[in-house]
Structure formats: structure tokens, C-alpha cells
Design a protein around this motif. Sequence first.
Motif, mmCIF file in Angstrom:
data_model
loop_
_atom_site.group_PDB
_atom_site.id
_atom_site.type_symbol
_atom_site.label_atom_id
_atom_site.label_comp_id
_atom_site.label_asym_id
_atom_site.label_seq_id
_atom_site.Cartn_x
_atom_site.Cartn_y
_atom_site.Cartn_z
ATOM 1 N N GLY A 98 7.949 -5.562 0.517
ATOM 2 C CA GLY A 98 8.944 -5.737 1.572
ATOM 3 C C GLY A 98 8.403 -5.706 2.980
ATOM 4 N N GLY A 99 7.092 -5.811 3.134
ATOM 5 C CA GLY A 99 6.504 -5.814 4.464
ATOM 6 C C GLY A 99 6.714 -7.138 5.185
ATOM 7 N N HIS A 100 6.837 -7.065 6.503
ATOM 8 C CA HIS A 100 6.978 -8.253 7.348
ATOM 9 C C HIS A 100 5.720 -8.370 8.205
ATOM 10 N N LEU A 101 4.923 -9.381 7.933
ATOM 11 C CA LEU A 101 3.687 -9.601 8.676
ATOM 12 C C LEU A 101 4.042 -10.084 10.080
ATOM 13 N N ARG A 102 3.610 -9.339 11.095
ATOM 14 C CA ARG A 102 4.028 -9.685 12.445
ATOM 15 C C ARG A 102 2.873 -9.999 13.390
ATOM 16 N N THR A 103 1.679 -9.495 13.148
ATOM 17 C CA THR A 103 0.517 -9.919 13.925
ATOM 18 C C THR A 103 -0.634 -10.153 12.961
ATOM 19 N N LEU A 104 -1.397 -11.180 13.243
ATOM 20 C CA LEU A 104 -2.527 -11.565 12.399
ATOM 21 C C LEU A 104 -3.657 -12.016 13.310
ATOM 22 N N SER A 105 -4.836 -11.433 13.119
ATOM 23 C CA SER A 105 -5.982 -11.785 13.950
ATOM 24 C C SER A 105 -7.214 -11.932 13.080
ATOM 25 N N ASP A 106 -8.320 -12.251 13.716
ATOM 26 C CA ASP A 106 -9.572 -12.458 12.990
ATOM 27 C C ASP A 106 -9.999 -11.200 12.248
ATOM 28 N N ASP A 107 -9.661 -10.025 12.812
ATOM 29 C CA ASP A 107 -10.155 -8.783 12.214
ATOM 30 C C ASP A 107 -9.049 -7.859 11.719
ATOM 31 N N GLY A 108 -7.869 -8.390 11.452
ATOM 32 C CA GLY A 108 -6.848 -7.501 10.895
ATOM 33 C C GLY A 108 -5.446 -8.051 10.959
ATOM 34 N N LEU A 109 -4.497 -7.173 10.614
ATOM 35 C CA LEU A 109 -3.084 -7.556 10.601
ATOM 36 C C LEU A 109 -2.215 -6.317 10.806
ATOM 37 N N SER A 110 -0.978 -6.548 11.248
ATOM 38 C CA SER A 110 0.016 -5.495 11.397
ATOM 39 C C SER A 110 1.244 -5.860 10.580
ATOM 40 N N VAL A 111 1.843 -4.844 9.966
ATOM 41 C CA VAL A 111 2.987 -5.046 9.089
ATOM 42 C C VAL A 111 4.100 -4.086 9.502
ATOM 43 N N LEU A 112 5.322 -4.601 9.592
ATOM 44 C CA LEU A 112 6.489 -3.780 9.860
ATOM 45 C C LEU A 112 7.427 -3.839 8.663
ATOM 46 N N PHE A 113 8.334 -2.850 8.594
ATOM 47 C CA PHE A 113 9.238 -2.742 7.460
ATOM 48 C C PHE A 113 10.663 -2.504 7.951
ATOM 49 N N ASP A 114 11.648 -3.018 7.199
ATOM 50 C CA ASP A 114 13.038 -2.681 7.500
ATOM 51 C C ASP A 114 13.213 -1.173 7.407
ATOM 52 N N ARG A 115 14.188 -0.637 8.141
ATOM 53 C CA ARG A 115 14.323 0.819 8.265
ATOM 54 C C ARG A 115 14.542 1.512 6.925
ATOM 55 N N SER A 116 15.396 0.970 6.079
ATOM 56 C CA SER A 116 15.708 1.602 4.804
ATOM 57 C C SER A 116 14.480 1.617 3.891
ATOM 58 N N GLY A 117 14.064 2.811 3.488
ATOM 59 C CA GLY A 117 12.941 2.930 2.576
ATOM 60 C C GLY A 117 11.596 2.627 3.185
ATOM 61 N N CYS A 118 11.495 2.666 4.518
ATOM 62 C CA CYS A 118 10.253 2.225 5.153
ATOM 63 C C CYS A 118 9.068 3.122 4.815
ATOM 64 N N PHE A 119 9.294 4.426 4.606
ATOM 65 C CA PHE A 119 8.178 5.321 4.283
ATOM 66 C C PHE A 119 7.540 4.952 2.946
ATOM 67 N N GLN A 120 8.385 4.779 1.939
ATOM 68 C CA GLN A 120 7.865 4.445 0.617
ATOM 69 C C GLN A 120 7.221 3.071 0.613
ATOM 70 N N LYS A 121 7.845 2.114 1.289
ATOM 71 C CA LYS A 121 7.301 0.756 1.316
ATOM 72 C C LYS A 121 5.942 0.719 2.013
ATOM 73 N N ALA A 122 5.820 1.447 3.114
ATOM 74 C CA ALA A 122 4.549 1.450 3.843
ATOM 75 C C ALA A 122 3.452 2.104 3.028
ATOM 76 N N THR A 123 3.779 3.213 2.374
ATOM 77 C CA THR A 123 2.784 3.906 1.554
ATOM 78 C C THR A 123 2.364 3.040 0.363
#
Length: 217
Positions: A98-123
Motif C-alpha cells: 500500500g505504499g505510494h512512491l512519491r520521490t525517485l532519484s538516482d540513489d533512492g526513493l521515498s514512500v508515503l502511506f495512507d493514514r490508516s494502518g500506516c505503521f504496519q504498512k511501513a514496517t
Amino acid sequence: MALSHILALLDRQVSAILAEGFQLRSFDTAYVPLINDPDITHAQLDEGRKYAKTLQTCVLHLTLHDIDTLEEQLGPDRYPQVHGAVMQVLTAGARQHGGHLRTLSDDGLSVLFDRSGCFQKATDTAILLHSLCRCLLARHLPGLPLVAGIGIDHGAVVASRCHPRPASGDGGGEGLHSLIWLGSPVRRAARLRSEEHTSELQSQFRISYAVFCLKKK
């Protein structure tokens, strides 16, 4: 446009944005905004207003260390091929829980999650990315100097647009319409990722103390 005109224009824009009557309003949301979200606006200088959205969520940041060494070792022909394979795996893993890819670069990426269940989804996402690096990618790319560091943090993230409204007829480029993600969780997640360097393709991930405590409740 002459430099003197550009400086005068910037001076007027900054004055308008910082004016006492300028309205900056951020709406709470439970979902990761889309890049084309119509409720997140550019700074509308004529109307004196700008709208954003605020989301309480987890941010996951993955950084590929030693990327310069990898590029030097592989060369300009082979590096894009290997990098493309690595990012194919990591972006798929980032979206699996359920991650939403929001930034992507040559050396990495950032992922955000909807509020509900975000702790479990991120882990779960961090564990999956870790496994993909240690197992799948290591099997296909043995001996390469590539290390992935993963950090997770939680808090208020503001989705905003950093440019004034594009001028009429300005092609502008896609960047003018993209969102920028503001807030300490974004910066902390990037700092939490492991700085350890080894010669083995692997990953380590760190979760901020605040996220750990909240997840236990």
C-alpha cells in the motif's frame, strides 16, 4: 528577460507571499494526495492565497549507498542496465503493502502511506525491501558495492506546490506541477537510513523511536 526584470519580479512575488493578508490554508486528509490533486494549488499571487494538504502518516526513505563506486565499476554502458533492474525491484516492493512512491532519484526513493494502518504498512514495506536486497538482488548482482539504507518516521507531512501558478503560455515542464513534501518526518526518515558501508549487497533499516512507541500502543 533581463536580470534586473527577473529580480524585480521575484521581489514582488516574495512580497506578495509574505504579505500579512496572504492566505495559506492546509486541509487535513487521510490519504496520500495525487500529484494532480486540484485542491493543492500553486501560490495564487493575484488572489493572495495558496492551498495545501496535511497527512499524519509514516514516511519511508531508502538510500542506495556507494552509488558512485557502483557507476565507476560498471561503466556508462552497464550501469543504467543494472540500476534499472535494481529500481524495478525496489519500486515494486515499495508499492506491495500500500505504499505510494512519491520521490525517485538516482540513489533512492521515498514512500508515503495512507493514514490508516500506516505503521504496519511501513514496517512490512521495510522488511520486504530488506529481503529483496538480501535475497533476490544479491543473487543476481553478487559482489557489487551496493548497500541500501532504510529509515522510517511518523508525523505531519504537508503536500504543497513550491512554484507560483505558471504563467499563461509557459510550457513550464512537469516539475512546475509536481508536489513537494514538507515536514520533519521526511527529513528524519532520510537521516535514519543506515550509513554503514560494506562490500556486500545488503540493507539495514531503522525506525524512529516515536514510531516504535506509537506502534506498540
